[in-house]
Design a protein around this motif. Sequence first.
Motif, PDB file in Angstrom:
ATOM      1  N   ASP A 173       0.806  -1.214   0.000  1.00 37.20           N
ATOM      2  CA  ASP A 173       0.000   0.000   0.000  1.00 37.20           C
ATOM      3  C   ASP A 173       0.844   1.271   0.000  1.00 37.20           C
ATOM      4  O   ASP A 173       0.519   2.247  -0.690  1.00 37.20           O
ATOM      5  CB  ASP A 173      -0.933   0.008   1.206  1.00 37.20           C
ATOM      6  CG  ASP A 173      -2.027  -1.044   1.106  1.00 37.20           C
ATOM      7  OD1 ASP A 173      -2.008  -1.808   0.112  1.00 37.20           O
ATOM      8  OD2 ASP A 173      -2.882  -1.116   1.999  1.00 37.20           O
ATOM      9  N   ARG A 231       0.969   4.376  -2.951  1.00 31.75           N
ATOM     10  CA  ARG A 231       0.787   5.826  -2.782  1.00 31.75           C
ATOM     11  C   ARG A 231       1.911   6.600  -3.452  1.00 31.75           C
ATOM     12  O   ARG A 231       1.679   7.628  -4.098  1.00 31.75           O
ATOM     13  CB  ARG A 231       0.698   6.176  -1.288  1.00 31.75           C
ATOM     14  CG  ARG A 231      -0.593   5.712  -0.629  1.00 31.75           C
ATOM     15  CD  ARG A 231      -0.762   6.355   0.741  1.00 31.75           C
ATOM     16  NE  ARG A 231       0.225   5.847   1.697  1.00 31.75           N
ATOM     17  CZ  ARG A 231       0.049   4.772   2.443  1.00 31.75           C
ATOM     18  NH1 ARG A 231      -1.082   4.064   2.349  1.00 31.75           N
ATOM     19  NH2 ARG A 231       0.974   4.391   3.305  1.00 31.75           N
ATOM     20  N   SER A 234       1.642   9.238  -6.836  1.00 29.02           N
ATOM     21  CA  SER A 234       2.164  10.610  -6.863  1.00 29.02           C
ATOM     22  C   SER A 234       3.128  10.819  -8.023  1.00 29.02           C
ATOM     23  O   SER A 234       3.073  11.842  -8.718  1.00 29.02           O
ATOM     24  CB  SER A 234       2.871  10.928  -5.546  1.00 29.02           C
ATOM     25  OG  SER A 234       1.990  10.829  -4.453  1.00 29.02           O
ATOM     26  N   HIS A 290      -7.809   2.308  -7.051  1.00 27.04           N
ATOM     27  CA  HIS A 290      -8.119   1.966  -5.663  1.00 27.04           C
ATOM     28  C   HIS A 290      -9.521   1.384  -5.510  1.00 27.04           C
ATOM     29  O   HIS A 290      -9.992   1.174  -4.390  1.00 27.04           O
ATOM     30  CB  HIS A 290      -7.969   3.208  -4.777  1.00 27.04           C
ATOM     31  CG  HIS A 290      -6.544   3.556  -4.465  1.00 27.04           C
ATOM     32  ND1 HIS A 290      -5.876   3.061  -3.371  1.00 27.04           N
ATOM     33  CD2 HIS A 290      -5.653   4.331  -5.130  1.00 27.04           C
ATOM     34  CE1 HIS A 290      -4.642   3.542  -3.356  1.00 27.04           C
ATOM     35  NE2 HIS A 290      -4.478   4.306  -4.412  1.00 27.04           N
ATOM     36  N   GLU A 307      -5.969  10.260   1.125  1.00 21.51           N
ATOM     37  CA  GLU A 307      -4.564   9.975   1.458  1.00 21.51           C
ATOM     38  C   GLU A 307      -4.012   8.835   0.615  1.00 21.51           C
ATOM     39  O   GLU A 307      -3.335   7.931   1.107  1.00 21.51           O
ATOM     40  CB  GLU A 307      -4.420   9.655   2.950  1.00 21.51           C
ATOM     41  CG  GLU A 307      -4.822  10.809   3.860  1.00 21.51           C
ATOM     42  CD  GLU A 307      -4.619  10.494   5.332  1.00 21.51           C
ATOM     43  OE1 GLU A 307      -4.285   9.328   5.651  1.00 21.51           O
ATOM     44  OE2 GLU A 307      -4.779  11.401   6.162  1.00 21.51           O
ATOM     45  N   TRP A 308      -4.306   8.894  -0.702  1.00 20.53           N
ATOM     46  CA  TRP A 308      -3.812   7.877  -1.640  1.00 20.53           C
ATOM     47  C   TRP A 308      -2.553   8.333  -2.364  1.00 20.53           C
ATOM     48  O   TRP A 308      -2.112   7.655  -3.289  1.00 20.53           O
ATOM     49  CB  TRP A 308      -4.897   7.535  -2.661  1.00 20.53           C
ATOM     50  CG  TRP A 308      -5.976   6.675  -2.081  1.00 20.53           C
ATOM     51  CD1 TRP A 308      -5.891   5.886  -0.970  1.00 20.53           C
ATOM     52  CD2 TRP A 308      -7.291   6.512  -2.594  1.00 20.53           C
ATOM     53  NE1 TRP A 308      -7.077   5.238  -0.751  1.00 20.53           N
ATOM     54  CE2 TRP A 308      -7.965   5.604  -1.740  1.00 20.53           C
ATOM     55  CE3 TRP A 308      -7.976   7.033  -3.687  1.00 20.53           C
ATOM     56  CZ2 TRP A 308      -9.281   5.219  -1.945  1.00 20.53           C
ATOM     57  CZ3 TRP A 308      -9.288   6.645  -3.904  1.00 20.53           C
ATOM     58  CH2 TRP A 308      -9.930   5.747  -3.047  1.00 20.53           C
ATOM     59  N   ILE A 309      -2.012   9.467  -1.991  1.00 19.22           N
ATOM     60  CA  ILE A 309      -0.765   9.935  -2.575  1.00 19.22           C
ATOM     61  C   ILE A 309       0.224  10.223  -1.467  1.00 19.22           C
ATOM     62  O   ILE A 309      -0.152  10.421  -0.305  1.00 19.22           O
ATOM     63  CB  ILE A 309      -0.965  11.186  -3.457  1.00 19.22           C
ATOM     64  CG1 ILE A 309      -1.599  12.317  -2.650  1.00 19.22           C
ATOM     65  CG2 ILE A 309      -1.799  10.859  -4.685  1.00 19.22           C
ATOM     66  CD1 ILE A 309      -1.698  13.622  -3.415  1.00 19.22           C
TER      67      ILE A 309
END
Length: 443
Positions: free
Chosen positions: A74, A78, A82, A147, A209-211
């Motif tokens: 995970d 991320r 980015s 995701h 908060e996936w980056i």
Amino acid sequence: MSRLWRSTLPMTIGIMGLLGFNLVDAAFVSRLGTAPLAAQSFTFPLTFLIIGVQVGMGIAIAAIVSRTLGAGEDARARRLGSVVVLVSGGLLALLMVGLWLIRAPAFHLLGANDQELSLIEQYWGPWLVASWVGAMAYVLYSLFRAHGNTRLPGVMMLVTSLLNLALDPLLIFGLGPVPGFGLAGAAWATLIAFVIGLMVTTFKLLQEEWIAVQGLVQEWRDSWRQLTGIAAPAILSQMMPAVSAMLVTAIVATLGQTQVAAWGIACRLETFSLIVVLALTMSLPPWLGRCYGAGRWQEVRRLMNLVARIVIIWQLVLGVVVALLAVPLSRLLVGNEEVGAALVLLIPWMLPSYAFLGICMLVVSAANALGWPLRATLLSFLRLFVCFLPAVWLGAELDGLRGVAIGAAIGNLLAGIVAWRLYRQAIGGLGKPSRGPVESATA
């Protein structure tokens, strides 16, 4: 089936809105006259270049991030998200600048006359800015899809479409104190809608908060070969339609301004009619990527067989219905009788053939997700430059615009047959002890 449907339905609704505004744009612009509609149609092939890059980067995000999540990494997912977003933004910005600098010679080569070029000059600048903003929104949508969240991209595509629909008549024709900008107004309406969509999507992404903001340089050093190995073939295969569209536009331009205007409407109708296929090519790769990461090849087979049946049945039924309604539909979309009559020549041949084009698009998307980027690129080349373009050129030589439509239909039929045969050959015995899941560099 139910999980696939839940993933695909939001994307279908969103793409319906997103592509619908292209059709709405053309319908409004047609009220300005044949010359503005033809001018807008000349920009469509170069717009395909932008779409090719953004879709290629979207494929890279969906494939890489979904595979990484499938492997349980995970934090790396991320960082990868980015990195790809930043690289996409820079690459797309360079493309926009290049397309602005070459605008005059490019449109002359496509067959635009001086009157059409002067109209394009008003439209092309704001449209390029709108395209960059829209492309970045699309890249973020791809991160959400990777995701497993297809709802937000679908909602945002629908919202931006509705905003564009509301702004189009206001900025094209003017109302009260708001002046009308003519053809350029369509570009300004799209830009405003896309800016709002990008702002909302960015805010939602930061909430998830996936980056990541740390470790990106090292992640780029570790992953650039993997990223370019997927993104470069994906971008190349997605940019081939742009080259094909340029060549077809140049062929149609020899037939006259009316034919170019009708072809532009037909191209927008094509993308709109392929909504379900496009939604599947967006929702399916994350599922396939996770199956790839876990080695579940039997599930891949089941998913591909299911979506292939859906595509064939849906597109054939839709194509036949639209073909039967060609005359009233052309009157609805086009304010000019000559352009409408030319559009009626195109619809009955082209729309049913999208069932086979849809199969080809599906296989190309799946090939990128399953570690077969070279096969995806080869298939895109065969579809456009072996099946489609020669048939269109021969059709134009033999029977004008009607011949173009018949040639396009034959090309789509051949492309679908070739694509499915290549997929069946590639899937072969994967998942059995004697075979490995990854395509070799020389495949």
